[in-house]
Design an enzyme around this catalytic site. Structure first.
Site, PDB file in Angstrom:
ATOM      1  N   ASP A   1       0.832  -1.203   0.000  1.00 33.55           N
ATOM      2  CA  ASP A   1       0.000   0.000   0.000  1.00 33.55           C
ATOM      3  C   ASP A   1       0.867   1.254   0.000  1.00 33.55           C
ATOM      4  OD1 ASP A   1      -2.259  -1.519   0.136  1.00 33.55           O
ATOM      5  OD2 ASP A   1      -2.847  -0.921   2.160  1.00 33.55           O
TER       6      ASP A   1
ATOM      7  N   ARG B   1      -7.284   7.579  15.394  1.00 41.11           N
ATOM      8  CA  ARG B   1      -6.584   6.392  15.898  1.00 41.11           C
ATOM      9  C   ARG B   1      -6.647   6.306  17.416  1.00 41.11           C
ATOM     10  NH1 ARG B   1      -0.867   5.614  14.521  1.00 41.11           N
ATOM     11  NH2 ARG B   1      -0.696   4.590  16.537  1.00 41.11           N
TER      12      ARG B   1
ATOM     13  N   GLU C   1      -7.361   6.613   5.737  1.00 39.50           N
ATOM     14  CA  GLU C   1      -6.675   7.877   6.000  1.00 39.50           C
ATOM     15  C   GLU C   1      -7.495   9.017   5.412  1.00 39.50           C
ATOM     16  OE1 GLU C   1      -3.305   8.672   7.085  1.00 39.50           O
ATOM     17  OE2 GLU C   1      -2.889   6.627   7.765  1.00 39.50           O
TER      18      GLU C   1
ATOM     19  N   PHE D   1      -8.185   1.499   3.148  1.00 39.66           N
ATOM     20  CA  PHE D   1      -7.330   0.359   2.816  1.00 39.66           C
ATOM     21  C   PHE D   1      -7.789  -0.932   3.477  1.00 39.66           C
ATOM     22  CE2 PHE D   1      -5.118   2.923   6.107  1.00 39.66           C
ATOM     23  CZ  PHE D   1      -5.228   2.058   7.192  1.00 39.66           C
TER      24      PHE D   1
ATOM     25  N   LYS E   1       1.830   4.582   1.528  1.00 41.57           N
ATOM     26  CA  LYS E   1       1.680   5.138   2.880  1.00 41.57           C
ATOM     27  C   LYS E   1       1.400   6.635   2.776  1.00 41.57           C
ATOM     28  CE  LYS E   1       3.578   5.070   7.520  1.00 41.57           C
ATOM     29  NZ  LYS E   1       2.856   6.302   7.867  1.00 41.57           N
TER      30      LYS E   1
ATOM     31  N   LYS F   1       5.956  -1.094   7.645  1.00 45.72           N
ATOM     32  CA  LYS F   1       6.098   0.164   6.908  1.00 45.72           C
ATOM     33  C   LYS F   1       7.547   0.381   6.500  1.00 45.72           C
ATOM     34  CE  LYS F   1       6.282   2.715  11.297  1.00 45.72           C
ATOM     35  NZ  LYS F   1       5.592   3.690  12.168  1.00 45.72           N
TER      36      LYS F   1
ATOM     37  N   ARG G   1       0.905  -4.218  17.057  1.00 46.73           N
ATOM     38  CA  ARG G   1       1.958  -3.905  16.088  1.00 46.73           C
ATOM     39  C   ARG G   1       2.804  -5.159  15.907  1.00 46.73           C
ATOM     40  NH1 ARG G   1       3.859   1.103  14.977  1.00 46.73           N
ATOM     41  NH2 ARG G   1       3.152   1.926  16.984  1.00 46.73           N
TER      42      ARG G   1
END
Length: 516
Positions: free
Chosen positions: A213, A235, A264, A301, A215, A379, A373
């Site tokens: 994706d 978030r 986003e 996403f 970012k 990322k 996470r």
């Protein structure tokens, strides 16, 4: 239960660095609480209050009445008083709030006063992070920690699930699921230095494709729709629906009834390139009319729920297919699905050329790990960046005279403390200097020393994104490492201090650490 009991536990937790001992002390106190006390007791054991704002800051608790001789206050009494203080507004509210604070503190012992002052100003330093409180709940309730964590993720926090854990055990926790209209903690990404490493970390490779994706440098949003009712959350689970009518309009137009989307919101210029992040942040921090001319565009996403189907445990490939069938391409984050590292790397370079931050490489086989996470999402950015906490700040000199300028940067430790990694004033605009001078004045540990000391110590609350060129060994800082050429990218008001990067994460990026 008395407030003094919780203050005593706070002292025990603060006095030990042993995670096991901290959890045991917290669990013992939780087991003693009545059911009606559990939400407040859980919050207080974690060093927080349930009110988002009380209107009480350092100035309001700088001068206190004489303490009580014996403990009489209960956690529920304190909570009720704070509810009243939080609800005060209009003419006379300042005097009424000051009177309420005096009355509350007059009933508190000296130890309770110190604790109350700390919790009201966000400065309880006992090392009891939310993760430790969850471990304590699991221990006190005799349930698996994984069950507590999952329920807390789906309920949006630990406090909302403590009663179920303590009274109904794992069966009650298992009943807590994704509910449209109740935001959940978002899935987070780990880091990798390059695309090839990210693909390997996410479990991809030859014959095993991954999702890549773009970012976007925007604000993370989670959107819930039930019928025509749309809710937009950040978030950190704050409701910003009223600020983003453009997002509401897009989601309301989708051919569905009930849906939960992850994505986003970003401000773009006339050529479709991202505006500076500060413009997006400013636009999403206030009502639409207050930022005329700056519109945001939503890009999604992931889809977590659709028309009665909970998709959290569905593999990424299934969620992507569902997303593509529902959301028009114009509002989907650009992506590439491939098993070819060269193709993924080229796609990443295209994203950077278009003005975006980088890419996120995602496994297509895993479910949506809310609030976690891990290696499922990775990322990749062109430069190293870390989310660190500002521990202190120095008064500037020369052109920066009169501004709080050079910031001290800290990474998070497992016990809730922070380890300093260096200082920087690089990357700060005049607008940023003016903002941080006001912000750090509010966070100063002692307001009386703001102008009397060159270095102003701060409550560890403000997260800042820092770019750096590498790490080097350092005998100056307690962690033994320091950032090289650190500079400010932006302040992250969408993140709390317990979401900052850990010292272990920093060390994992070091590779061959340069000598001092």
């Amino acid at each position: 239960m008395l407030l003094g009991d919780l203050v005593e536990t706070s002292g025990v937790v603060a006095a030990t660095r042993s995670r096991k001992a901290k959890v045991a002390a917290l669990a013992e106190r939780l087991a003693e609480a009545d059911v009606g006390e559990l939400p407040v007791v859980t919050a207080y054991l974690g060093g927080t209050i349930l009110q988002r704002r009380t209107g009480v800051g350092w100035r309001g608790v700088s001068t206190l009445p004489a303490p009580a001789d014996e403990p009489t206050l209960t956690p529920l009494e304190v909570h009720a008083t704070l509810d009243v203080l939080a609800g005060l507004s209009g003419p006379g509210s300042q005097e009424a709030r000051a009177s309420g604070v005096r009355d509350l503190f007059a009933q508190a012992t000296a130890d309770e006063q110190r604790w109350l002052r700390g919790v009201l100003t966000g400065n309880v330093r006992q090392g009891a992070l939310d993760a430790l409180v969850q471990e304590a709940i699991a221990a006190a309730a005799g349930v698996k920690l994984a069950a507590v964590r999952r329920a807390a993720m789906l309920a949006g926090g630990t406090v909302p699930i403590v009663v179920e854990a303590m009274t109904g055990g794992e069966a009650a926790l298992a009943e807590i699921g994704l509910e449209v209209g109740r935001p959940i903690l978002p899935m987070l990404a780990s880091s990798a230095p390059d695309v090839a490493s990210a693909i390997a970390k996410a479990g991809g490779g030859s014959g095993i494709p991954v999702e890549v994706d773009v970012k976007l440098d925007g604000i993370r949003i989670q959107v819930h729709r039930r019928g025509d009712e749309v809710q937009v959350a950040t978030r950190s689970l704050d409701d910003i629906t009223a600020r983003l009518p453009e997002v509401v309009e897009v989601v309301r137009a989708l051919p569905t009834g009930d849906v939960v989307l992850d994505g986003e919101a970003i401000a773009l210029d006339d050529h479709g390139r991202p505006r500076p992040f500060q413009e997006t942040a400013s636009r999403t921090a206030q009502a639409f009319g207050a930022a005329a001319g700056v519109a945001v565009t939503p890009y999604f996403f992931d889809v977590l729920y659709l028309d009665g189907r909970d998709l959290l445990d569905s593999p990424g490939s299934e969620r992507l297919a569902t997303l593509d069938a529902l959301v028009p391409e114009a509002h989907r984050v650009p992506r590439l699905v491939t098993d070819d590292p060269a193709a993924a790397d080229a796609f990443a370079h295209e994203a950077l050329a278009a003005g975006h931050e980088g890419v996120v490489v995602k496994s297509l086989t895993i479910g949506y790990a809310a609030g976690r996470r891990g290696s499922g999402w990775v990322k990749v950015k062109p430069v190293h960046t870390l989310d660190l906490v500002v521990l202190a700040v120095e008064w500037g000199s020369g052109r920066r005279q009169g501004w709080l300028s050079n910031i001290h940067l800290g990474a998070r430790n497992p016990d809730g403390t922070f380890t300093m990694l260096g200082k920087t004033f690089k990357g700060m605009t005049d607008e940023m200097l003016a903002w941080q001078t006001e912000r750090f004045t509010e966070l100063a540990v002692s307001r009386e020393t703001i102008h009397d000391h060159y270095v102003v110590q701060l409550r560890p609350e403000q997260v800042v994104e820092i770019a750096f060129d590498g790490l080097q060994r350092s005998s100056r800082y307690p962690g033994g490492i320091a950032l090289r050429f650190a500079r400010v990218v932006r302040y992250r008001d969408d993140k709390s201090a317990d979401e900052a990067d850990t010292l272990d994460t920093v060390r994992s990026l070091g590779g061959a650490v340069a000598p001092e």
